[in-house]
Scaffold this active site. Structure first.
Site, short mmCIF file in Angstrom:
data_model
loop_
_atom_site.label_atom_id
_atom_site.label_comp_id
_atom_site.label_asym_id
_atom_site.label_seq_id
_atom_site.Cartn_x
_atom_site.Cartn_y
_atom_site.Cartn_z
N LYS A 200 45.55 53.46 -39.43
CA LYS A 200 45.27 53.83 -38.03
C LYS A 200 44.66 52.70 -37.21
O LYS A 200 44.84 52.62 -36.01
CB LYS A 200 44.36 55.06 -38.01
N GLU B 86 41.38 61.97 -28.72
CA GLU B 86 41.13 63.26 -29.36
C GLU B 86 41.41 63.06 -30.84
O GLU B 86 42.18 62.20 -31.23
CB GLU B 86 41.99 64.37 -28.77
N SER C 38 49.25 55.02 -47.15
CA SER C 38 48.67 54.96 -45.80
C SER C 38 47.15 54.87 -45.76
O SER C 38 46.58 54.35 -44.81
CB SER C 38 49.13 56.18 -44.99
C1 LIG Z 1 46.16 60.17 -39.97
C2 LIG Z 1 46.71 59.82 -41.30
C3 LIG Z 1 48.04 60.10 -41.66
C4 LIG Z 1 48.98 60.86 -40.76
O1 LIG Z 1 49.25 60.27 -39.54
P1 LIG Z 1 50.65 59.56 -39.25
O2 LIG Z 1 50.59 59.29 -37.79
O3 LIG Z 1 51.73 60.48 -39.64
O4 LIG Z 1 50.68 58.32 -40.05
C5 LIG Z 1 48.50 59.68 -42.90
N1 LIG Z 1 47.70 59.04 -43.76
C6 LIG Z 1 46.40 58.76 -43.47
C7 LIG Z 1 45.58 58.06 -44.48
C8 LIG Z 1 45.87 59.14 -42.24
O5 LIG Z 1 44.59 58.87 -41.97
#
Ligand SMILES: *Cc1c(COP(=O)(O)O)cnc(C)c1O
Length: 401
Positions: free
Chosen positions: A94, A116, A381
């Site tokens: 993010k 938000e 992610s």
């Molecule tokens: C917020 C988040 C997601 C989901 O958000 P996307 O916009 O779909 O990437 C996935 N993995 C993590 C670790 C997150 O913090």
């Protein structure tokens, strides 16, 4: 230079095929025009891009490693690489987008940032870059989510952000979104920082472009490690879809690379407790864009469910809605229990505790047919520190198989 690809280019109204656009109140038109104008400027601006890339390197810690998991490779009989977005500053992808947008906000002369957040992860990334750039930060958050996500609320406040509870409706993310939009209409000095490839044009295109650094790096790193910059399959979890868009971006136009989006099945796609939008959703307007969302027969948003707070979202961004509709991206879903087992597997296999969101992508490996010719990249992610309590409370014996 980061640049757009065929699938990732929107038309003048912000549409990818049938999806996208900007469905907003009249009063927001000027704000969005101003944003689009400035976004188009920075896309071509070398100085902006250099500053973005420099912060990604020196502040975020990029490039994030591309790591060959020997044990997953042995299990699935083809090379499986993990793109380690969990190692970024603040623990997920993010931050890439937050850095890009705050630089844009500065360039536009804005003096405060609004955002938000549902789970709080985007709120923390936003509060972080606001501290870095000396910007006032206001985060709107449902009253219920403030209770459920106390550690992230503490982090945001410690970083200097003001957290404003949304007290209307279901007191969750969509109510916080309404409050943020209301505030934006009334404050021309505010920049609205959206955290995924959702929202009215130009947000989905902009967030995808800032996250595209992920696939740019995969190309270079894979070439170094295998001799080819192309995997055969890329797997990523999808909430709104920003980490997936980033991991797929450079590969959309190469149809030989299979793109696999993993949605949160929750307790099962047909259980009524799910967040698998492409499986159970249909077209409608959510968060200012025409996309796929979970809705009842009156068009009211159905509350999504997933054990993973970051995937607990009732829609997917228009880029994913489009690429899934035309068959470029394949989507599969993974249940809570499957994700929890996969998190444990990665922990004992590799000494890596993934975020619950990312664990959905690992679990998806069991639902894909591999051949020995496959080369797979999974976008990891985020890291799992925030999910430890859930992991420790999970009872493997009573889980549905
Ligand atoms: C917020 C988040 C997601 C989901 O958000 P996307 O916009 O779909 O990437 C996935 N993995 C993590 C670790 C997150 O913090």
């Amino acid at each position: 230079m980061i640049s757009e690809k065929k699938y990732t280019v929107v038309d003048d109204l912000g549409f990818y095929g049938d999806f996208g656009g900007a469905f907003v109140p009249e009063l927001l038109r000027d704000n969005l025009e101003e944003l689009s104008l400035n976004y188009n400027l920075i896309k071509e601006d070398e100085a902006f891009q250099n500053e973005f890339i420099s912060l990604l390197k020196h502040y975020v810690g990029r490039p994030s490693p591309l790591y060959l998991s020997q044990k997953l490779t042995n299990e699935y009989q083809c090379p499986i690489f993990l793109k380690r977005e969990d190692l970024n500053h603040t623990g997920s992808h993010k931050i890439n987008n937050a850095i890009g947008q705050i630089l844009l906000a500065k360039k536009m002369g804005k003096t405060e940032i609004i955002a938000e957040t549902g789970a709080g992860q985007h709120g923390v990334a936003t509060a972080t870059v606001c501290a870095l750039m000396d910007m006032k930060c206001i985060v709107f958050m449902g009253e219920k989510d403030i209770e459920r996500q106390a550690p992230n609320v503490q982090r945001m406040k410690y970083l200097g952000a003001e957290v404003v509870p949304a007290t209307s409706g279901s007191k969750t993310l969509k109510d916080a979104t309404n409050d943020a939009i209301r505030y934006w209409i009334n404050h021309t000095n505010a920049y609205y920082l959206i955290g995924s490839v959702v929202g009215p044009h130009p947000y989905p295109a902009m967030v995808a472009l800032f996250q595209s650094v992920i696939s740019k790096e995969i190309k270079t790193q894979l070439k170094e490690q295998t001799g080819s910059e192309n995997p055969t399959k890329i797997v990523a979890c999808v909430g709104g879809g920003s980490n997936a868009a980033g991991a797929f971006y450079e590969y959309y136009d190469n149809e030989e690379v299979e793109l696999i989006a993993v949605e949160a099945g929750g307790m099962g796609v047909d259980s009524g407790h799910t967040a698998a939008t492409s499986a159970v959703g249909n077209p409608g307007v959510l968060h200012g864009s025409l996309t796929l969302l979970m809705q009842d027969e009156y068009g009211q948003v159905i509350e999504p469910y997933s054990i993973s707070a970051g995937l607990d979202y009732p829609g997917i961004g228009p880029l994913h809605a489009h690429t899934i509709q035309v068959g470029r991206t394949k989507s599969i879903s993974v249940t809570d229990d499957e994700a929890l087992k996969a998190a444990k597997k990665l922990a004992v296999y590799e000494g890596i505790i993934p975020a619950l969101e990312s664990a959905h992508a690992i679990a998806a490996l069991d639902k894909i047919d591999f051949s020995s010719k496959d080369v797979v990249v999974i976008n990891l992610s985020g890291r799992g520190d925030k999910d430890m309590e859930t992991y420790l409370n999970f009872d493997f014996d009573s889980a549905q198989s």
